[in-house]
Design an enzyme around this catalytic site. Sequence first.
Site, PDB file in Angstrom:
ATOM      1  N   PRO A   8      25.733 -36.592 -85.861  1.00 29.97           N
ATOM      2  CG  PRO A   8      23.610 -37.472 -85.817  1.00 29.97           C
ATOM      3  CD  PRO A   8      25.004 -37.834 -86.103  1.00 29.97           C
ATOM      4  CD  GLU A   9      29.722 -33.662 -81.809  1.00 29.96           C
ATOM      5  OE1 GLU A   9      29.923 -33.118 -80.715  1.00 29.96           O
ATOM      6  OE2 GLU A   9      30.523 -33.589 -82.746  1.00 29.96           O
ATOM      7  CG  HIS A  45      22.149 -45.135 -98.574  1.00 28.19           C
ATOM      8  ND1 HIS A  45      22.691 -46.383 -98.760  1.00 28.19           N
ATOM      9  CD2 HIS A  45      22.857 -44.294 -99.357  1.00 28.19           C
ATOM     10  CE1 HIS A  45      23.697 -46.283 -99.638  1.00 28.19           C
ATOM     11  NE2 HIS A  45      23.812 -45.031-100.004  1.00 28.19           N
ATOM     12  NE  ARG A  93      30.737 -43.788 -92.510  1.00 26.48           N
ATOM     13  CZ  ARG A  93      31.729 -43.169 -91.857  1.00 26.48           C
ATOM     14  NH1 ARG A  93      31.687 -41.869 -91.658  1.00 26.48           N
ATOM     15  NH2 ARG A  93      32.743 -43.860 -91.414  1.00 26.48           N
ATOM     16  NE  ARG A 118      35.598 -39.380 -65.373  1.00 24.96           N
ATOM     17  CZ  ARG A 118      35.486 -40.219 -66.396  1.00 24.96           C
ATOM     18  NH1 ARG A 118      36.095 -39.988 -67.518  1.00 24.96           N
ATOM     19  NH2 ARG A 118      34.774 -41.302 -66.293  1.00 24.96           N
TER      20      ARG A 118
END
Length: 279
Positions: free
Chosen positions: A2-3, A95, A114, A158
């Site tokens: 997820p972002e 899980h 995971r 940057r």
Amino acid sequence: MPELPEVEVVRRDLEREVVGKRVKSVEADGMRSIRRHHSRKQFAGRLEGKKMTGVERRGKYILVKLEGGDVLVIHLGMSGQLVRSKGTREQMAKHTHVVITFTQGGQLRFIDPRTFGEMFVTELDIVEKEVNELAHLGIDPLENAMSWEEFGRLVASRHAKLKSMLMDQKFLAGIGNIYSDEILWGAGLRWDRMSDSLSPEEIRRLYRAMMETLQEAVKYRGSSLADEQYVDLYGKPGEFQEHHKVYAREGEACRRCRRPVVRQRVGGRSTFFCEACQV
DNA sequence: CGATCTACCTGATGGC
DNA sequence: TGCCATCAGGTAGATC
């Protein structure tokens, strides 16, 4: 997994489903998902009896505020899911590492194959100063609005490739591998363009593409890939993958110029882009 | 400073 | 059927 958009969808679902509910009991199956705590008992102890009073987001972190000044911090990692269960007897998914049961009935379950994700409880007033990952987060594009001129100054200050700049959580909080590629396609910029090489026009396009891509992705409730590891609080996958322009579309026609989308490995991860219309 | 690699994990998929 | 390699939304830390 997820972002920012997926985490924001889950945040909104949580706001609807858990705010006002009081924690009755907490079960954790081991220490891996609550590794910052000393013991399961200590983790559970800080939650039990507390009412959840609000849900915020900082980049990819979810902050569930608790009565009494504590906050439950959640990061979903690559495969974490938060799922609501209406009762307590529903089949436990494989899980499932943490189960929070409410006095009003129902549960909040944390599932994470995971185990890169985690949850922990800390004090709300120190979380953004003393929890390193949160203390160093950059600007959240949806939470802290900024003008494109301001964005441009930051970008130009940057010297980094655009994709790694977008994904740097210390610079911008919330963008990961999917959305960096989608944003760069929207802006018509290559992943390896240097941030200090952009014209004002290109900076404006990048800013606009970032905002539009993230907003649209939230509107379509996030992206679920083929494995459907990302689902919302109700177990439903998102729909934004149907609107992806490049991500996971290797060999398919670019939606702007019909040339095949290219995949390249960059720093061990897949990057998708159009060689013709991203320059 | 930035880029790259490794490690942390499980599971799905495809080639042989 | 099995075995092996590769891949997957994230992040931290070491190294150059």
